[in-house]
Design an enzyme around this catalytic site. Structure first.
Site, PDB file in Angstrom:
ATOM      1  N   GLN A  12       0.727  -1.235  -0.097  1.00  0.00           N
ATOM      2  CA  GLN A  12      -0.149   0.013   0.019  1.00  0.00           C
ATOM      3  C   GLN A  12       0.761   1.279  -0.035  1.00  0.00           C
ATOM      4  O   GLN A  12       0.510   2.200  -0.809  1.00  0.00           O
ATOM      5  CB  GLN A  12      -0.913  -0.013   1.046  1.00  0.00           C
ATOM      6  CG  GLN A  12      -2.042   1.188   1.202  1.00  0.00           C
ATOM      7  CD  GLN A  12      -2.548   1.365   2.398  1.00  0.00           C
ATOM      8  OE1 GLN A  12      -2.002   1.206   3.508  1.00  0.00           O
ATOM      9  NE2 GLN A  12      -3.654   2.230   2.491  1.00  0.00           N
ATOM     10  N   ASP A  34      10.409  -6.484  -4.577  1.00  0.00           N
ATOM     11  CA  ASP A  34       9.164  -7.140  -3.796  1.00  0.00           C
ATOM     12  C   ASP A  34       9.243  -8.570  -4.153  1.00  0.00           C
ATOM     13  O   ASP A  34      10.248  -9.056  -4.800  1.00  0.00           O
ATOM     14  CB  ASP A  34       7.928  -6.648  -4.132  1.00  0.00           C
ATOM     15  CG  ASP A  34       6.761  -6.956  -3.277  1.00  0.00           C
ATOM     16  OD1 ASP A  34       6.656  -7.864  -2.647  1.00  0.00           O
ATOM     17  OD2 ASP A  34       6.064  -5.663  -2.737  1.00  0.00           O
ATOM     18  N   TYR A 140       1.818  -8.162  16.044  1.00  0.00           N
ATOM     19  CA  TYR A 140       2.374  -6.945  15.137  1.00  0.00           C
ATOM     20  C   TYR A 140       2.938  -5.756  16.183  1.00  0.00           C
ATOM     21  O   TYR A 140       3.971  -5.071  15.812  1.00  0.00           O
ATOM     22  CB  TYR A 140       1.119  -6.411  14.702  1.00  0.00           C
ATOM     23  CG  TYR A 140       1.158  -5.177  13.682  1.00  0.00           C
ATOM     24  CD1 TYR A 140       2.251  -5.525  12.650  1.00  0.00           C
ATOM     25  CD2 TYR A 140       0.716  -3.908  13.889  1.00  0.00           C
ATOM     26  CE1 TYR A 140       1.906  -4.367  11.770  1.00  0.00           C
ATOM     27  CE2 TYR A 140       0.719  -2.987  13.107  1.00  0.00           C
ATOM     28  CZ  TYR A 140       1.509  -3.172  11.862  1.00  0.00           C
ATOM     29  OH  TYR A 140       1.877  -1.924  10.848  1.00  0.00           O
TER      30      TYR A 140
HETATM   31  C1  AKB Z   1      -2.882  -2.124  10.911  1.00  0.00           C
HETATM   32  O1  AKB Z   1      -4.172  -1.976  10.995  1.00  0.00           O
HETATM   33  O2  AKB Z   1      -2.356  -2.994  11.023  1.00  0.00           O
HETATM   34  C2  AKB Z   1      -2.058  -0.836  10.210  1.00  0.00           C
HETATM   35  C3  AKB Z   1      -1.272  -0.097  11.126  1.00  0.00           C
HETATM   36  C4  AKB Z   1      -1.990   1.018  11.905  1.00  0.00           C
HETATM   37  O3  AKB Z   1       0.023  -0.228  11.366  1.00  0.00           O
HETATM   38  N1  AKB Z   1      -2.608   0.018   9.307  1.00  0.00           N
END
Ligand code: AKB
Length: 315
Positions: A12, A34, A140
């Site tokens: 993105q 990529d 994450y």
């Molecule tokens: C996600 O939603 O994982 C990303 C971010 C805010 O890092 N768009």
């Protein structure tokens, strides 16, 4: 003049960043990489297949093209990382470590994004400070905090010129995001144009930070060009443009499409992630250290999103 290697160039951010960087530094000075090929980006300038879990390959491409900068974008986003945590660790942390090592070995300037996902439920939710409690509860988030620390470490220990921002949800009409928690804020515009309605997987009243892509791209270029003497933080600068919940998007869209209807069917996984993130972060340190400023609020962004998506649909 910079010569830049970009990983995750078809994602993105990458797909728009490549075009912007090529317009500033010249087509041949931006090497898009990529794990798959895209003909349009490959026709515009240099393109190489690079898997960021393969350090040797990153090193070879960086050396062959004699780059002086690497922008490392390849990563799995929050919702995908929650589905496959081990794979997220391998790609997000392995890829970052490999790219930082190449930057150290070849003395490259380095950029990588962190995220509002680096914060957790115990972080102050409103006007979240630059330096605050970070105990994220998602894979994450764990990756992003570790990455912020790793980038600081490579600067302090090896003198690598690492720089980065904490991006909010990014909204764009060129390449859709994939596997993020904030993706609803892009989907809502496509559905508004195509169907005049949207069912949100994020609950009413859930605020998160957002930003229109042109502001995000400007921020990357501005930070990378900033005088290093002025940078106290270097990595993981809070930056945001908009704090919004689903109804804010609905209201902004209804100003152009009055019949637009928003309903809810909440996804507990992504809702849980969203609730663990801040409502609105404070970007004042980025403004003070390198002049960060966002140009788009929700109304200006909405007008442009709807116009651009409508013109794609009517092609
Ligand atoms: C996600 O939603 O994982 C990303 C971010 C805010 O890092 N768009």
């Amino acid at each position: 003049m910079k010569k830049i290697l970009v990983t995750g160039a078809l994602g993105q951010i990458g797909s728009e960043l490549i075009t912007k960087l090529r317009s500033i530094y010249g087509d041949s000075n931006v090497i898009a990489t990529d794990i798959r090929v895209d003909n349009q980006i490959a026709e515009q300038g240099p393109f190489e297949l690079v898997d960021v879990t393969d350090e040797q390959r990153i090193f070879q491409v960086a050396k062959d093209y004699q780059v002086d900068t690497v922008m490392h974008l390849a990563a799995l986003l929050s919702a995908t990382a929650e589905k496959m945590p081990k794979r997220a660790w391998d790609i997000n942390m392995g890829g970052l470590m490999n790219t930082l090592e190449v930057a150290r070995e070849l003395n490259l300037q380095f950029f990588t994004p962190s995220s509002i996902g680096a914060f957790g439920p115990s972080t102050p939710k409103d006007n979240t400070p630059q330096d605050t409690l970070q105990r994220p509860t998602t894979m994450y988030g764990v990756n992003k905090v570790s990455g912020e620390l790793l980038c600081d470490y490579y600067f302090q220990r090896f003198g690598v010129d690492t720089r980065g921002v904490r991006f909010p949800g990014l909204i764009s009409y060129v390449t859709p995001p994939g596997g993020g928690t904030t993706d609803y804020a892009v989907e809502i515009y496509y559905e508004a144009v195509n169907n005049k309605s949207y069912t949100s997987y994020i609950a009413e009243g859930t605020y998160m930070d957002m930003m229109f892509m042109p502001d995000a791209l400007d921020a990357i270029v501005q930070l990378m060009e900033a005088d290093p003497a002025k940078l106290i933080h270097r990595n993981a600068f809070n930056i945001s443009a908009i704090s919004a919940e689903p109804m804010d998007f609905a209201r902004a869209i209804q100003a152009h499409i009055p019949e637009f209807n928003l309903t809810f069917n909440v996804d507990p996984i992504r809702q849980g992630i969203a609730e663990s993130w801040p409502n609105r972060i404070d970007s004042s340190v980025a403004t003070a250290e390198w002049g960060f400023k966002a140009n788009y609020d929700i109304d200006r962004m909405t007008k442009e999103m709807l116009e651009k998506i409508s013109s794609k649909v009517n092609l």
